[in-house]
Design an enzyme around this catalytic site. Structure first.
Site, PDB file in Angstrom:
ATOM      1  N   HIS A  53     -14.893   1.731  14.569  1.00 12.40           N
ATOM      2  CA  HIS A  53     -14.269   0.977  15.647  1.00 12.40           C
ATOM      3  C   HIS A  53     -13.889   1.901  16.800  1.00 12.40           C
ATOM      4  CE1 HIS A  53     -10.660   2.556  13.767  1.00 12.40           C
ATOM      5  NE2 HIS A  53     -10.802   1.793  12.704  1.00 12.40           N
TER       6      HIS A  53
HETATM    7  P1  TYD Z   1      -8.953  -0.531   9.078  1.00 15.23           P
HETATM    8  O1  TYD Z   1      -8.777  -0.540  10.558  1.00 15.23           O
HETATM    9  O2  TYD Z   1     -10.204  -1.151   8.530  1.00 15.23           O
HETATM   10  O3  TYD Z   1      -8.840   0.940   8.523  1.00 15.23           O
HETATM   11  P2  TYD Z   1      -9.667   2.267   8.926  1.00 15.23           P
HETATM   12  O4  TYD Z   1      -9.643   2.387  10.390  1.00 15.23           O
HETATM   13  O5  TYD Z   1      -8.849   3.296   8.308  1.00 15.23           O
HETATM   14  O6  TYD Z   1     -11.002   2.194   8.325  1.00 15.23           O
HETATM   15  O7  TYD Z   1      -7.675  -1.222   8.439  1.00 15.23           O
HETATM   16  C1  TYD Z   1      -7.673  -1.832   7.154  1.00 15.23           C
HETATM   17  C2  TYD Z   1      -6.654  -2.970   7.142  1.00 15.23           C
HETATM   18  O8  TYD Z   1      -5.334  -2.484   7.356  1.00 15.23           O
HETATM   19  C3  TYD Z   1      -6.926  -3.995   8.233  1.00 15.23           C
HETATM   20  O9  TYD Z   1      -6.666  -5.292   7.670  1.00 15.23           O
HETATM   21  C4  TYD Z   1      -5.878  -3.718   9.286  1.00 15.23           C
HETATM   22  C5  TYD Z   1      -4.738  -3.104   8.503  1.00 15.23           C
HETATM   23  N1  TYD Z   1      -4.002  -2.089   9.256  1.00 15.23           N
HETATM   24  C6  TYD Z   1      -2.691  -2.336   9.647  1.00 15.23           C
HETATM   25  O10 TYD Z   1      -2.118  -3.425   9.404  1.00 15.23           O
HETATM   26  N2  TYD Z   1      -2.011  -1.371  10.327  1.00 15.23           N
HETATM   27  C7  TYD Z   1      -2.579  -0.179  10.636  1.00 15.23           C
HETATM   28  O11 TYD Z   1      -1.923   0.686  11.268  1.00 15.23           O
HETATM   29  C8  TYD Z   1      -3.940   0.066  10.227  1.00 15.23           C
HETATM   30  C9  TYD Z   1      -4.616   1.366  10.558  1.00 15.23           C
HETATM   31  C10 TYD Z   1      -4.596  -0.906   9.542  1.00 15.23           C
END
Ligand code: TYD
Length: 137
Positions: A53
């Protein structure tokens, strides 16, 4: 400015002594923003790709405080890969930069410092959409 110049590798000071290592990271000093949020990722393994992302608002610093991982960073034009393999190093990721984290060692603990509180709506999770928003496509 090149992607490598924008996404700086940061080296933190070690205040350790014979009792062990001590690394201090001061918001706004060792890293270029005030820290609003901290999260960490562990028990990912070599088969997992995370991130995938870009963020319209958030800046990040990624630090492997244990183990190793890699982060592939792109602005849609250039790409760099940074290996995070020391608790005293980190990489700064500005806004609107696409990142993938992968190749996690089994003992990897990837600490992420963020400049914002979480807001899912500022994430761009579709690479084509990202390229459109930055004007590459
Ligand atoms: P995600 O963005 O997929 O994690 P990464 O970037 O580490 O691969 O996040 C996984 C889940 O956690 C998604 O449902 C969003 C939630 N989340 C939060 O609620 N707060 C946060 O600060 C983060 C990073 C994720």
């Amino acid at each position: 400015m090149s992607l490598k110049e924008m996404c700086k590798v940061l080296h933190f000071g070690d205040l350790g002594d014979e009792r062990g290592k001590l690394v201090v990271i001061e918001g706004g000093q060792a890293i270029p923003f005030d820290i609003q949020r901290v999260f960490y990722i562990y028990e990912s393994d070599a088969t997992v790709v995370r991130g995938q992302h870009a963020n319209r608002e958030s800046e990040f610093v990624l630090i492997n405080v244990a183990g190793k991982s890699k982060v592939r960073i792109t602005d849609g034009r250039e790409e760099i890969i940074v290996e995070l393999d020391r608790p005293m190093m980190g990489v700064y990721i500005p806004k609107m930069i696409w990142k993938d984290m992968y190749d996690f060692s089994s003992d990897s603990v990837l600490l992420v410092l963020a400049s914002t509180h979480y807001d899912g709506s500022e994430y761009i999770r579709d690479y084509d959409e990202y390229l459109k928003e930055i004007g590459v496509k």
